[in-house]
Scaffold this active site. Structure first.
Site, PDB file in Angstrom:
ATOM      1  N   ASP A  89      41.706  43.230  49.035  1.00  0.00           N
ATOM      2  CA  ASP A  89      42.479  43.358  47.639  1.00  0.00           C
ATOM      3  C   ASP A  89      43.425  44.318  47.394  1.00  0.00           C
ATOM      4  OD1 ASP A  89      40.955  41.318  46.175  1.00  0.00           O
ATOM      5  OD2 ASP A  89      39.174  42.767  45.908  1.00  0.00           O
TER       6      ASP A  89
HETATM    7  C1  BGC Z   1      39.989  47.044  42.776  1.00  0.00           C
HETATM    8  C2  BGC Z   1      39.846  48.121  43.746  1.00  0.00           C
HETATM    9  C3  BGC Z   1      38.785  47.629  44.790  1.00  0.00           C
HETATM   10  C4  BGC Z   1      39.204  46.358  45.373  1.00  0.00           C
HETATM   11  C5  BGC Z   1      38.050  45.793  46.192  1.00  0.00           C
HETATM   12  C6  BGC Z   1      40.608  45.876  43.309  1.00  0.00           C
HETATM   13  O1  BGC Z   1      40.538  44.767  42.637  1.00  0.00           O
HETATM   14  O2  BGC Z   1      41.145  47.641  41.851  1.00  0.00           O
HETATM   15  O3  BGC Z   1      39.480  49.203  43.326  1.00  0.00           O
HETATM   16  O4  BGC Z   1      38.819  48.518  45.825  1.00  0.00           O
HETATM   17  O5  BGC Z   1      39.575  45.219  44.272  1.00  0.00           O
HETATM   18  O6  BGC Z   1      37.138  45.833  45.505  1.00  0.00           O
HETATM   19  O1  IFM Z   2      37.339  41.318  49.820  1.00  0.00           O
HETATM   20  C1  IFM Z   2      37.062  42.243  48.584  1.00  0.00           C
HETATM   21  C2  IFM Z   2      36.182  41.663  47.614  1.00  0.00           C
HETATM   22  O2  IFM Z   2      36.511  40.230  47.304  1.00  0.00           O
HETATM   23  C3  IFM Z   2      35.632  42.705  46.729  1.00  0.00           C
HETATM   24  N1  IFM Z   2      35.285  43.974  47.426  1.00  0.00           N
HETATM   25  C4  IFM Z   2      36.297  44.563  48.193  1.00  0.00           C
HETATM   26  C5  IFM Z   2      36.766  43.444  49.203  1.00  0.00           C
HETATM   27  C6  IFM Z   2      37.862  44.314  49.915  1.00  0.00           C
HETATM   28  O3  IFM Z   2      38.858  44.439  49.379  1.00  0.00           O
END
Ligand code: BGC
Ligand code: IFM
Length: 814
Positions: A486
């Site tokens: 992400d």
């Molecule tokens: C959040 C991050 C997070 C990532 C994976 C993103 O949408 O903003 O803080 O690390 O998702 O979960």
């Molecule tokens: O792939 C994502 C998931 O959808 C949410 N937690 C973090 C992962 C890596 O960014």
């Protein structure tokens, strides 16, 4: 250091000190009503949706203080204590918390008065039961009081937390006998309320928080409990709570049990106007029916037995027995348990996910399917159709949807270009498990609009073609806002120094490409081809096969960096994850996926890539996501470099993609290394370092701080992570090698060569397979012989038995 121990017979983790490094929680509920409960009695409840129908309040930013929950205060003379130590924090003479499958038992003893609180959500009813037993272990009579306490949430948790100017005036309750009804919003919606009751006459109650706690009071020492007398307050606005007062006398050795029920009640639509609903007076009949189901200890004990039976059933579909106690423990109990919890919660509600941020993730829930489909195939089917119904007509997808409405979340929108392919992954897993191709015929909406519906097969086609048609300058898939990672936002720029980043619009590109998506496209593209062939879609299968072959070539031509697969190209066509980069030279994700997709397997690329992972990314606590970490913020990379080195996506040990590497190791046949990668992050194997790891030792956390972080080895964000599904997939299907496929059950173990073998019982399409794997030559992979019911067979794909319910399979490795 440990804070408890595993009890495998009871399937429990028994915590022996309330002062765990973080709250160690459990989940209650398997259907619609859910509660989170910590080892000290903290937590909250909701019905279906942690954002929209929250029953009790949580205090945000509260890890590790965890000071709100469903609490019971015991007041004996001047001493005030709680069975789970919190919130009074009075030292206990004995304490244990048993977290089991869908229940928790908290035991606390003070001054020879023993308490035992059993908390669970019964099957088929929308409530949490708290069975509280008090036993006088002294040789004198005891007189004491119990005060219960819950703080109601005004339903929409987001609104509850932010809209005080309104909320301080909307709270309403009714009290009838021993039942406290929380009915805020009933006036307006007239269909739901909460009830909190005990199966005993009471000596008082409170429903107004200020009356109960006292002005400026704390829940560690509520004024009512200190004084020993309830005020019978009726909340009008402000903060409604539920508290019962029971005066108890116990002779020496005597026990008494009370049943508290916190229920969610929804009137049927036709009953909406029953009684005095127009005046905001609730229709209590359905609540009374609910309470009557649990008004005796016997009925509650039966409900508890039913819950245990439900879990016995669920966990009977896949069991193993090996010489490795910790492996058996994780496979038979905790991996599968965590898979069920992630199925229920997706990424919505934990002690690290607020329940108001993320709903159900498109990508996340599709991956969760990989882990739980064998447990509850019918619900997996329903889940796939729910997810697909939020897809857009062009094959792209809402990134998240709300569990109550099942509609896509437009605040987050779409643009994560890996999302569509996960739908193929989830559907393929379902078909391989069940053989049920009829799911492909289901009419399934786009963007939740039934007028825009096609069969599911067409959804898969659009998923595949979305990737095919969104190709960048190197012929690789466009990454969009991000792929699985992400935080890798490669279409970013900022106009002013210090200004937060913006993304390029369609006219400027966006050009960034992902080698991770290319790996996914090849891996799940093979499933798409199989499914097309099964449907007789010969031309489409050919076209897809060609696209996959082309993509493999493109990856080898433009996505290989010499020792490993590149991660991506950014908007300006700079390499990401290359030896040419200053930071972020090598990333884990494409190594995992390109090897799982077998891109360049024969040519030796896969082995080389995994050697590089071992050389550059390995640490004693697991494999980090990238190296070296980004040391400064790069606007053109987006969120990833906003994390300090070693945390989260910036070189943390992201547990989720460690199993990708372990699976990839089985692809190249290295069982010892696959095992090493598996055990390094596996909860039971790292229980002894709980003081470093700090989160629950019975489940995975999303992330462990990497070697570049000051707190190397410390985990965060426990419970709701794709790690649970991927790990179960890894250990069951690739290490133990029992893998459902379109035409049967493949058995192809890849184990450490020290292992003599193992036994497994696997239910598959209505047949129970008793599998014995022997490893007399101590190899890591490879099969010498396969015997099915005493007959030697040629293939290790065991076809589904037509006329038997039990089949014995012996596989000799060698
Ligand atoms: C959040 C991050 C997070 C990532 C994976 C993103 O949408 O903003 O803080 O690390 O998702 O979960
Ligand atoms: O792939 C994502 C998931 O959808 C949410 N937690 C973090 C992962 C890596 O960014």
């Amino acid at each position: 250091m440990k804070y408890g121990y595993f009890d495998d017979i009871q399937r429990e983790y028994v915590i022996t000190s309330p002062k765990t490094p973080q709250p160690w929680i459990n989940y209650l509920g398997c259907e619609d009503f859910f509660s989170l409960i910590s080892n000290t009695g903290g937590g909250y409840s909701f019905y279906k949706d942690a954002k929209l129908l929250r029953l009790t309040r949580y205090r945000y930013n509260n890890v590790p203080r965890d000071s709100n929950g469903h609490y019971y205060y015991i007041k004996e003379n001047d001493s005030i204590w709680n069975p789970g130590w919190m919130p009074s924090k009075t030292p206990l003479d004995f304490y244990e918390c048993h977290h089991g499958m869908g229940y928790s038992v908290i035991k606390g003893t003070k001054n020879q008065l023993a308490s035992e609180l059993t908390a669970f959500v019964p099957m088929g009813s929308a409530c949490e039961i708290n069975k509280l037993t008090l036993t006088n272990e002294s040789n004198v009579s005891k007189n004491f009081s119990i005060f219960s306490y819950v703080e109601f949430c005004l339903w929409n948790a987001m609104d509850d937390m932010t809209n005080f100017q309104r909320n301080f005036s909307t709270g309403e309750v009714e009290v009838h006998g021993c039942a406290i009804y929380h009915k805020t919003e009933y006036r307006e919606r007239r269909n739901h309320y909460a009830v909190y009751a005990v199966n005993s006459s009471i000596d008082g109650f409170d429903t107004d928080q200020d009356s109960f706690l006292g002005s400026y009071g704390e829940n560690s020492a509520p004024e009512v409990v200190v004084s020993g007398q309830s005020k019978n307050s009726i909340a009008s606005g402000w903060r409604p709570i539920g508290s019962h007062h029971l005066k108890v006398s116990l002779a020496p050795g005597e026990s008494k049990t009370y049943v508290f029920v916190l229920g969610y009640v929804e009137n049927a639509v036709e009953d909406k106007w029953v009684g005095n609903a127009e005046d905001g007076i609730i229709n209590r009949a359905p609540a009374e029916t609910l309470l009557a189901k649990f008004d005796t200890t016997e009925k509650v004990n039966q409900a508890f037995t039913d819950l245990k039976e439900y879990w016995n059933q669920l966990l009977s579909h896949f069991t193993i027995s090996s010489s490795e106690e910790k492996l058996d423990r994780m496979v038979n109990i905790w991996h599968q348990y965590q898979c069920m919890v992630t199925f229920n919660m997706s990424r919505s509600a934990s002690y690290y996910e607020s329940g108001i941020g993320r709903g159900m993730g498109f990508r996340d829930s599709c991956q969760d399917l990989l882990g739980f489909v064998h447990l509850i195939p019918d619900r997996a089917r329903e889940r796939i159709l729910d997810i697909a119904s939020t897809q857009f007509e062009d094959g792209s997808a809402y990134h998240q949807y709300q569990p109550l409405t099942k509609k896509g979340n437009s605040d987050i929108g779409s643009g994560f270009n890996d999302d569509p392919l996960w739908l193929i992954a989830g559907t393929a897993a379902y078909i391989k498990e069940t053989g049920d191709y009829s799911i492909l015929d289901e009419q399934t909406p786009y963007d939740s609009d039934p007028l825009k519906a096609t069969d599911l097969m067409e959804h898969l086609r659009r998923s595949f073609h979305y990737t095919m048609e969104h190709i960048g300058p190197h012929g690789l898939p466009l990454i969009g806002r991000a792929d699985w990672n992400d935080c890798l936002n490669l279409n970013c720029f900022s106009t002013e120094p210090g200004e937060s980043f913006q993304t390029f619009g369609p006219s400027e590109g966006p050009n960034a490409e992902s080698i991770f998506i290319a790996g996914m496209f090849v891996k799940y593209g093979k499933d798409y081809v199989e499914i097309c062939k099964h449907r007789g879609l010969v031309e489409e299968a050919k076209l897809a096969q060609k696209a996959i072959s082309d993509m493999k070539k493109t990856v080898l031509d433009t996505g290989w960096d010499g020792e490993w697969y590149l991660r991506a190209y950014d908007h300006y066509q700079n390499k990401i994850g290359s030896k040419e980069c200053v930071d972020g030279k090598i990333f884990i994700e494409p190594q995992g996926f390109c090897v799982m997709a077998e891109i360049g397997l024969e040519e030796g690329y896969c082995l080389k890539s995994l050697e590089s992972v071992e050389k550059y990314l390995d640490t004693k606590y697991g494999i980090v996501l990238l190296q070296p970490p980004y040391h400064r913020y790069h606007v053109e990379l987006g969120e990833i470099s906003s994390y300090p080195p070693g945390y989260k996506e910036n070189a943390g040990i992201f547990c989720h993609n460690n199993p990708w590497i372990s699976i990839a190791e089985t692809v190249v046949g290295r069982g010892n290394r696959a095992w090493e990668v598996y055990t390094r992050t596996c909860p039971a194997y790292i229980e002894d370092i709980s003081e470093i790891h700090r989160t629950e030792p019975y489940v995975y956390s999303q992330m462990i701080a990497g070697k570049d972080a000051p707190n190397f080895g410390e985990a965060k964000n426990s419970w709701l992570t794709g790690t649970s599904a991927w790990t179960f997939l890894n250990v069951s299907q690739y290490i133990l090698g029992i893998r459902p496929d379109y035409d049967g059950l493949i058995i192809d173990p890849c184990i450490p060569n020290t292992m003599d073998g193992f036994k497994a019982k696997r239910d598959f399409r209505g047949v129970t397979y008793h599998i014995t794997v022997e490893n007399p030559s101590h190899v890591e992979k490879g099969i010498k012989s396969v015997t099915v019911d005493g007959t030697l067979v040629e293939s290790n794909i065991i076809p589904v038995a037509k006329d038997k319910s039990e089949v014995n399979v012996t596989v000799v490795m060698g």
